[in-house]
Design a protein around this motif. Structure first.
Motif, PDB file in Angstrom:
ATOM      1  N   SER A   1      93.510  -1.034  32.127  1.00 18.79           N
ATOM      2  CA  SER A   1      92.546  -0.875  33.214  1.00 18.79           C
ATOM      3  C   SER A   1      92.575  -2.091  34.119  1.00 18.79           C
TER       4      SER A   1
ATOM      5  N   THR B   1      93.715  -0.447  26.236  1.00 14.64           N
ATOM      6  CA  THR B   1      93.144   0.275  27.373  1.00 14.64           C
ATOM      7  C   THR B   1      92.496  -0.690  28.350  1.00 14.64           C
ATOM      8  N   ASP B   2      91.803  -1.707  27.803  1.00 11.08           N
ATOM      9  CA  ASP B   2      91.180  -2.706  28.678  1.00 11.08           C
ATOM     10  C   ASP B   2      92.243  -3.399  29.521  1.00 11.08           C
TER      11      ASP B   2
ATOM     12  N   ALA C   1     100.586   3.445  33.668  1.00  9.62           N
ATOM     13  CA  ALA C   1      99.860   4.441  34.450  1.00  9.62           C
ATOM     14  C   ALA C   1     100.838   5.434  35.059  1.00  9.62           C
TER      15      ALA C   1
ATOM     16  N   ILE D   1      95.405  -1.786  36.431  1.00  4.54           N
ATOM     17  CA  ILE D   1      95.168  -0.806  37.491  1.00  4.54           C
ATOM     18  C   ILE D   1      94.171  -1.345  38.499  1.00  4.54           C
ATOM     19  N   ARG D   2      93.155  -2.086  37.968  1.00  2.00           N
ATOM     20  CA  ARG D   2      92.134  -2.628  38.868  1.00  2.00           C
ATOM     21  C   ARG D   2      92.716  -3.637  39.846  1.00  2.00           C
TER      22      ARG D   2
END
Ligand SMILES: Nc1ncnc2c1ncn2[C@@H]1O[C@H](COP(=O)(O)OP(=O)(O)OP(=O)(O)O)[C@@H](O)[C@H]1O
Ligand SMILES: [Mg+2]
Lengths: 297, 271
Positions: free
Chosen positions: B257, B253-254, B59, B260-261
């Protein structure tokens, strides 16, 4: 390791090459149409001419309504200018002053450039000297004239000293800010390419600092010219050449008001001409080469 | 084993930095912190084989540029060691960073000159490199006369001019439109296959990473750590919109994510 001698075989997929060329052509757009020269000249010459005409009109108006003894009319000044041009006094004074100005300016550049580079690189020296340099920049150089007369008596040395004191601080300042404005990214690129120390200075820092440096030179010339005139007005002797400042002072002593105005005009025109014919084109050429100004300037 | 010409930083313990026979880039327990700020990179270990194409994915702000700068030797790690045996790596920045006072060809020639290439050879070599990035004929143009994609290609040619076996690229195509980017992906793949150099390519674009790399390394954020690695064995040349690339991209991507989550939940817990 392996030297890139025989170049790798370039497997060109025609479609890719065509696509690439097409994109490049699109992104570059059509060549910009150039402004015709006549139009360009008109655009840059007309507004100043208008201002000049306006000032002359105001002058004429004031002259009509006031005592003609203290303020000569534009035509009187014009006649005076014609006289002093025809007997060659103005030309001689212009040449003498320009010679002094050029010599003093070049000496200032020779002294101020290494000084500026040193101060830009060595933080301690910079902290120590920059306040003094800034102070000197705001000191009118005419203030040096009395001291210079005492040290060098009435000689050309006095005049040159005053020029140096006027021009050096501003060129030093210009050099420092030129180096300061070099984007850190360029320095990093230089490092990645393997440039260090003097090599980095020669190939990256100095060329990158050039626009700021030229700005400093331009200002340095303005300071040189002003200082020279201040010195010439006061320092006058038959032992050395007769410059514009001396011409102006002589007219004052003779109560020749048109002559005084001719002197002022000559100083203005010469100072401006050097800027317009030398420094501005130089500055514009450098900026244009780097894409920092548009085609018109 | 390759000699260790550029060993930077100090290892906390005498760790066998060059342990894995002749890697092109080795990071060993690299931690980076700017002054008293938060830890940007935390104990990152990574080894890139010669000729490998590795994509670093993470990210924004996770420390990708910081990591590349460490490998390029522009900065030193707070702890741990970075080694690039042999050559000084070349680095392509996020911006083209061409020198505006030089033409494209001169920009490339400067890199050659600083590498010690003789004057006579420089010109032909610069021409060859321009041809390699398909800019033959644009050598006389100054950077501001080129389009964004052309500038990046000149920057690529300049990086290649260093003739380093290790090429570091920091989101070089991030600012380009999709068509130009796809084109440059093709060219980069082609050049990599031709020259056999080691490439470490930083990006925050998952598809780009899958399109280009043999291996994708996913970095976590704050602090930056190696979160996951993916081997990519889709045959080159790949297309960014192909189903293979898409399928893997969705998976990565999952994971990204999820990384990041984690921060959202950490943050919620902290407040
Ligand atoms: N010179 C520096 N001084 C202080 N902090 C820095 C410095 N360089 C980077 N940082 C910090 O380190 C963190 C990581 O920055 P970095 O530029 O490496 O991120 P990145 O992953 O490259 O992000 P992006 O994808 O946006 O380019 C950021 O929080 C940034 O604020
Ligand atoms: Mg970055």
């Amino acid at each position: 390791m392996s030297a890139p001698t025989a170049g790798p075989v370039i497997e060109t997929s025609r479609a890719g090459a065509d696509l690439s060329a097409g994109l490049d052509a699109l992104e570059l757009g059509p060549a910009e149409p150039r402004t015709p020269p006549l139009k360009r000249v008109l655009e840059s010459v007309l507004p100043p001419l208008f201002a000049l005409g306006f000032l002359l009109a105001v002058w004429q108006l004031v002259e009509v309504t006031r005592d003609p003894e203290t303020l000569p009319s534009p035509t009187e000044v014009w006649d005076s200018l014609r006289d002093s041009v025809s007997d060659g006094r103005v030309q001689e004074a212009v040449v003498t002053s320009l010679e002094r100005g050029a010599l003093g300016f070049l000496a200032s550049v020779a002294i101020a450039t290494p000084l500026g580079l040193l101060l830009a690189q060595v933080r301690f020296l910079r902290r120590a000297f920059q306040p003094i340099i800034s102070g000197l920049m705001s000191l009118p150089s005419v203030a040096w004239v009395p001291a210079a007369i005492l040290w060098f008596s009435l000689s050309e040395g006095t005049i040159y000293f005053v020029i140096l004191m006027g021009a050096i601080p501003s060129i030093v300042n210009g050099t420092i800010s030129g180096i300061d404005q070099v984007p850190p990214l360029f320095t990093r690129v230089g490092h990645v390419l393997g440039a260090r120390g003097l090599t980095l200075a020669r190939h990256v820092l100095l060329p990158a600092a050039l626009p700021g440096y030229i700005g400093g030179l331009k200002q340095g010339w303005a300071f040189s010219w002003r200082s020279l005139m201040a010195a010439e007005l006061i320092v006058n002797s038959s032992t050395f050449g007769f410059g514009l400042g001396q011409l102006l002072d002589q007219s004052r002593q003779l109560f020749d008001i048109p002559g005084v105005l001719v002197g002022i005009l000559a100083i203005l025109v010469v100072g401006l001409a050097v800027d317009l014919l030398l420094f501005s084109p130089l500055e514009r050429a450098v900026l244009k080469r780097r894409g920092l100004v548009g085609a018109k300037g | 084993m390759a000699s260790m010409k550029s060993l930077r930083g100090t290892a906390p313990s005498p760790a066998p930095v060059a342990g894995d026979g002749g890697a092109a880039v080795v990071l060993d327990g690299v931690t980076k912190r700017f002054g008293r700020g938060p830890i940007v990179l935390d104990d990152v270990s990574l080894s890139v084989a010669p000729g490998e194409f590795v994509c670093l994915l993470g990210a924004s702000g996770c420390g990708k540029s910081t990591l590349l700068n460490l490998v390029a030797g522009l900065d030193r790690p707070t702890r741990g060691a970075v080694a690039v045996p042999g050559h000084r790596p070349s680095l392509m920045f996020q911006e083209p960073a061409l020198f505006p006072w030089l033409t494209s060809a001169q920009n490339i020639e400067l890199a050659l000159r600083l590498r010690g290439v003789g004057k006579a050879e420089r010109r032909t070599e610069a021409e060859r490199l321009l041809e390699l990035v398909r800019l033959e004929g644009s050598g006389g143009k100054r950077p501001h006369e080129l389009s964004g994609g052309m500038r990046q290609r000149v920057a690529l040619a300049r990086a290649l001019a260093q003739d380093s076996r290790v090429l570091l690229m920091d989101e070089p195509f991030a600012a380009l439109d999709a068509i130009t980017r796809d084109l440059l992906h093709d060219e980069l793949t082609r050049i990599w296959q031709e020259l056999g150099s080691t490439i470490v390519f930083v990006t925050h674009n998952v598809r780009e990473a899958v399109r280009l790399g043999q291996r994708v390394v996913l970095l976590s954020s704050r602090p930056g750590r190696v979160a996951k690695e993916y081997a990519i064995d889709i045959k080159q040349p790949r297309r960014i919109e192909s189903p293979d690339v898409s399928a893997l991209s969705v998976r990565i991507t999952d994971d990204l994510s999820a990384e990041i989550r984690k921060h959202a939940t950490l943050r919620a817990r902290a407040s």
